[in-house]
Design an enzyme around this catalytic site. Structure first.
Site, PDB file in Angstrom:
ATOM      1  N   CYS A  16       0.844  -1.183   0.000  1.00  0.00           N
ATOM      2  CA  CYS A  16       0.000   0.000   0.000  1.00  0.00           C
ATOM      3  C   CYS A  16       0.895   1.254   0.000  1.00  0.00           C
ATOM      4  O   CYS A  16       1.943   1.272   0.624  1.00  0.00           O
ATOM      5  CB  CYS A  16      -0.948   0.113   1.184  1.00  0.00           C
ATOM      6  SG  CYS A  16      -2.102  -1.246   1.323  1.00  0.00           S
ATOM      7  N   GLY A  73      -0.478  -1.482   6.385  1.00  0.00           N
ATOM      8  CA  GLY A  73      -0.091  -2.382   7.455  1.00  0.00           C
ATOM      9  C   GLY A  73      -1.253  -3.285   7.833  1.00  0.00           C
ATOM     10  O   GLY A  73      -2.230  -3.391   7.092  1.00  0.00           O
ATOM     11  N   GLU A  87      16.238 -17.839 -10.006  1.00  0.00           N
ATOM     12  CA  GLU A  87      15.843 -16.461 -10.259  1.00  0.00           C
ATOM     13  C   GLU A  87      15.179 -16.318 -11.635  1.00  0.00           C
ATOM     14  O   GLU A  87      14.168 -15.624 -11.789  1.00  0.00           O
ATOM     15  CB  GLU A  87      17.071 -15.531 -10.127  1.00  0.00           C
ATOM     16  CG  GLU A  87      16.839 -14.076 -10.444  1.00  0.00           C
ATOM     17  CD  GLU A  87      15.722 -13.420  -9.643  1.00  0.00           C
ATOM     18  OE1 GLU A  87      15.232 -14.016  -8.681  1.00  0.00           O
ATOM     19  OE2 GLU A  87      15.319 -12.313 -10.028  1.00  0.00           O
ATOM     20  N   LYS A 123      11.356 -14.980 -12.158  1.00  0.00           N
ATOM     21  CA  LYS A 123      11.067 -13.826 -13.016  1.00  0.00           C
ATOM     22  C   LYS A 123       9.954 -14.168 -14.008  1.00  0.00           C
ATOM     23  O   LYS A 123       9.021 -13.405 -14.212  1.00  0.00           O
ATOM     24  CB  LYS A 123      12.348 -13.452 -13.756  1.00  0.00           C
ATOM     25  CG  LYS A 123      12.715 -12.049 -13.917  1.00  0.00           C
ATOM     26  CD  LYS A 123      13.191 -11.255 -12.759  1.00  0.00           C
ATOM     27  CE  LYS A 123      12.414 -11.347 -11.498  1.00  0.00           C
ATOM     28  NZ  LYS A 123      13.078 -10.837 -10.329  1.00  0.00           N
ATOM     29  N   HIS A 164      15.335 -37.505 -10.317  1.00  0.00           N
ATOM     30  CA  HIS A 164      14.812 -38.066  -9.069  1.00  0.00           C
ATOM     31  C   HIS A 164      13.327 -37.762  -8.917  1.00  0.00           C
ATOM     32  O   HIS A 164      12.815 -37.685  -7.805  1.00  0.00           O
ATOM     33  CB  HIS A 164      15.633 -37.555  -7.881  1.00  0.00           C
ATOM     34  CG  HIS A 164      17.063 -37.979  -7.952  1.00  0.00           C
ATOM     35  ND1 HIS A 164      17.461 -39.259  -7.645  1.00  0.00           N
ATOM     36  CD2 HIS A 164      18.173 -37.326  -8.376  1.00  0.00           C
ATOM     37  CE1 HIS A 164      18.772 -39.368  -7.844  1.00  0.00           C
ATOM     38  NE2 HIS A 164      19.220 -38.203  -8.299  1.00  0.00           N
ATOM     39  N   LYS A 197       5.442  -4.198  -4.775  1.00  0.00           N
ATOM     40  CA  LYS A 197       6.901  -4.099  -4.761  1.00  0.00           C
ATOM     41  C   LYS A 197       7.485  -4.319  -3.374  1.00  0.00           C
ATOM     42  O   LYS A 197       8.469  -5.011  -3.210  1.00  0.00           O
ATOM     43  CB  LYS A 197       7.290  -2.719  -5.291  1.00  0.00           C
ATOM     44  CG  LYS A 197       8.777  -2.482  -5.373  1.00  0.00           C
ATOM     45  CD  LYS A 197       9.378  -3.220  -6.526  1.00  0.00           C
ATOM     46  CE  LYS A 197      10.848  -2.996  -6.664  1.00  0.00           C
ATOM     47  NZ  LYS A 197      11.451  -4.077  -7.470  1.00  0.00           N
TER      48      LYS A 197
HETATM   49  O1  M6R Z   1      12.756  -5.311  -1.213  1.00  0.00           O
HETATM   50  P1  M6R Z   1      13.257  -6.713  -1.030  1.00  0.00           P
HETATM   51  O2  M6R Z   1      14.479  -6.999  -1.812  1.00  0.00           O
HETATM   52  O3  M6R Z   1      13.419  -7.086   0.406  1.00  0.00           O
HETATM   53  O4  M6R Z   1      12.107  -7.635  -1.621  1.00  0.00           O
HETATM   54  C1  M6R Z   1      12.169  -9.022  -1.518  1.00  0.00           C
HETATM   55  C2  M6R Z   1      11.198  -9.676  -2.467  1.00  0.00           C
HETATM   56  O5  M6R Z   1       9.895  -9.317  -2.158  1.00  0.00           O
HETATM   57  C3  M6R Z   1      11.482  -9.305  -3.917  1.00  0.00           C
HETATM   58  O6  M6R Z   1      12.792  -9.615  -4.274  1.00  0.00           O
HETATM   59  C4  M6R Z   1      10.513 -10.054  -4.864  1.00  0.00           C
HETATM   60  O7  M6R Z   1      10.772 -11.414  -4.834  1.00  0.00           O
HETATM   61  C5  M6R Z   1      10.641  -9.478  -6.274  1.00  0.00           C
HETATM   62  N1  M6R Z   1       9.400  -8.906  -6.660  1.00  0.00           N
HETATM   63  C6  M6R Z   1      10.946 -10.487  -7.309  1.00  0.00           C
HETATM   64  O8  M6R Z   1      11.119  -9.900  -8.551  1.00  0.00           O
END
Ligand code: M6R
Length: 606
Positions: free
Chosen positions: A2, A100, A479, A483, A502, A601
């Site tokens: 938020c 929150g 990773e 993605k 396996h 994010k």
């Molecule tokens: O801000 P942070 O690096 O702590 O965030 C961790 C994860 O939420 C973040 O890396 C998330 O996995 C990404 N959106 C992946 O692209």
């Protein structure tokens, strides 16, 4: 999650608020809303869906005159995305927005219901505003303090009291908030990019502190309600950094920013051809004394930690444990006093990661944070911090932040190897020289974008996709797979290439897409054998490898050849085509790349 904004000044508040919210939409995009002090009292306008829906609604209103208001962009936790659950929430005399979770809201709701309050929404936030109303005695500050003493949970709040139309109150616990200083106007936001167009001068609200914001002044109070003074900071991010600058998406822009981000991050930690951490506590003696290192993070940052583990163990022969922060904090981890815990986070606000950091400190560990956002909660809580210089990362899918996290971990590993003598100074100098070639090589890799786009066009209609690799390539596969899943909604799994047989190999049938990574000399032949295993069961394989290796015929349907580079550092090169592949897959499938569904994010809830 938020995003919260607030404005008090002379401009049309709704325009400023929408503008600021547009820079925070990455924090949540289930709904958006504003509350404005209009002539007849507080007016709330809110709408489900993207911010644009609200902006269109507001654009039709020619009668709005407010110069003071608050705004919110929501990532739903309690209550589905809907108009009624959208923020702001109001009582008769008070309106607020919240980031929150109020954990004891059901108990409070029952008490308030008994006291005669009724509720329209399913949210914890409506309970909070009604509790403020219940406690309201004409003094906003006392009311806020009393109310928060009854509340358990996390919050960043912007609050408007009907009786005080010239001001906004703000308070936080665990959820981030900053205030911005203007000329005859002042601001509030969850994050710096929201304010960059208006001001660079800001202060960070600390846990429990309250800000009273009018157009002339921002007055701060501590958790006991006593006036305090706060340090003023200046943001060094520029407006451009928070704009798309001609790129179709922030994600694409951020992928292309990697050479520059890497250069800034690496060169700031190199001196006279050797790695320099520039941290007083990381003396040679201290680094020599380390017996074990823990790396704790979430999501992409945790994947960076997996590459870091491989690099540190290879170069320095120190055992490294990598943990998912949300698991680490609840498994009573064994951490000996003085062990080093490295915490990785782009935002510096991820709740689980922050809690893991606090736990590590409680257990007597030394904590080192690798963080992108300057002044963030994790950066401030850690004993030591190394900033990555990626600039603001706006796209939900992390790209450049991941790369710079890798760069810092490599520099750390080199410094540790030097201190412990597991590599000679001469060898380290050669590695550093190689590391400094990276930005140019990345530019070269980016030139192959069209080829990656073409490959994405061949695979865009698949339902499942597998990533395979060994060692560094396995860590990177995780990773690459995240993605792809995150932005294209294609199911995908990453497997250690030797582990596939396996169980998972039963999923490989005629035409199953497989992305195989083979950039490491020591396991190259083994990986090729594993690729043959899937190929012979009908897999359609894209192989990512590097110049100068000989790939047997018919092992892959398509080969992407990366420039020749030290195999130790290959993950930093290979990451880029994997990011591009995920990006183009998502674009070709018509997905909202920068704002994938259900995500935000900054994850500031557990
Ligand atoms: O801000 P942070 O690096 O702590 O965030 C961790 C994860 O939420 C973040 O890396 C998330 O996995 C990404 N959106 C992946 O692209």
């Amino acid at each position: 999650m938020c995003g919260i904004v607030g404005y008090v000044g002379e401009k049309e508040a709704q325009k400023v608020l929408i503008d600021c919210l547009s820079k925070l939409e990455y924090r949540g995009y289930d709904s958006a809303g504003v509350a404005l002090f209009e002539k007849d009292g507080i007016e709330v306008i809110k709408a489900t869906g993207r911010l644009q829906v609200l902006a269109d609604e507001i654009a039709k209103r020619t009668d709005l005159t407010a110069t003071c208001g608050i705004g919110h962009t929501r990532w739903a936790t309690h209550g589905a995305p809907s108009d009624v659950n959208s923020h702001p929430h109001s009582s008769e005399r008070i309106t607020l927005v919240h980031n929150g979770i109020i954990e004891n809201y059901l108990k409070l709701k029952a008490l308030l219901t008994e006291a005669g309050y009724s509720f329209q929404s399913e949210t914890d936030t409506e309970v909070l505003v009604k509790l403020l109303d219940y406690n309201y005695d004409g003094d906003p500050l006392c009311t806020i303090l009393k109310t928060l003493s009854q509340v358990r949970g996390s919050y960043g709040l912007a609050i408007m009291f009907q009786d005080y139309p010239d001001r906004i109150y703000s308070v936080r616990k665990e959820s981030p908030l900053i205030v911005g200083y203007g000329e005859g106007e002042n601001f509030l936001a969850s994050d710096i990019p929201a304010l960059l167009k208006y001001t660079r001068d800001y202060s960070i609200l600390e846990e429990g502190e309250i800000a009273e914001i009018t157009k002339e002044k921002i007055q701060f109070y501590n958790e006991f309600g006593n006036p305090i003074k706060k340090e003023r900071l200046v943001a060094d991010w520029d407006v451009e950094a928070a704009e798309k600058c001609g790129y179709a998406h922030f994600m694409l822009k951020e992928i292309h920013e990697q050479p520059k981000a890497m250069l800034q991050t690496i060169s700031s930690r190199i001196e006279d051809g050797l790695p320099k951490l520039r941290l007083e506590s990381m003396t040679t003696d201290y680094l020599r004394s380390l017996r074990r290192i823990h790396i704790v993070a979430c999501g992409t940052a945790m994947h960076a930690g997996m590459v870091g583990k491989t690099a540190i163990e290879k170069l320095c022969r120190v055992p490294v444990e990598v943990d998912i922060a949300s698991e680490f904090r609840y498994r009573d981890p064994i951490i000996e006093k003085d062990e080093l815990v490295i915490i990785i986070s782009q935002s510096g606000e991820t709740l689980d990661t922050l809690a893991a950091l606090k736990l590590a400190k409680e257990k007597g560990a030394h904590t080192l944070a690798i963080v992108n956002v300057v002044g963030s909660s994790i950066a401030r809580a850690a004993d030591d911090v190394i900033y990555t210089y990626a600039g603001p990362e706006i796209a939900v899918a992390s790209t450049k932040a991941y790369s710079v996290q890798l760069a810092v971990l490599y520099v750390f590993a080199l410094r540790l190897a030097l201190a412990r003598g597991t590599k000679s100074e001469e060898e380290i100098r050669a590695d550093v020289a190689e590391l400094l070639r990276l930005p140019d090589l990345l530019e070269k890799v980016l030139e192959s974008s069209d080829r990656i786009k073409y490959l994405a066009s061949l695979f865009m209609n698949c339902d499942d996709l597998f990533y395979l690799g060994r060692g560094f390539d396995y860590a990177l596969s995780l990773e690459g797979s995240l993605k792809l899943k995150e932005i294209s909604y294609i199911h995908s799994e990453a497997y250690a290439a030797g582990e596939l047989k396996h169980g998972t190999i039963s999923l490989i049938v005629d035409g199953t897409p497989v992305i195989a990574l083979a950039t490491q000399d020591d396991v190259f032949e083994k990986t090729i054998s594993n690729i043959k295993e899937v190929k012979s069961r009908g897999a359609r394989v894209i192989l990512f490898t590097k110049e100068g290796v000989s790939v047997p015929q018919d092992v892959a349907d398509y080969i992407v050849t990366l420039p020749k580079y030290a195999e130790l550092f290959m993950p930093m090169l290979t990451a880029v085509p994997l990011q591009l592949f995920a990006y183009y897959m998502a674009v070709l499938r018509g997905c909202d790349v920068d704002k994938p569904r259900n995500l935000a994010k900054s994850v500031t809830v557990e």
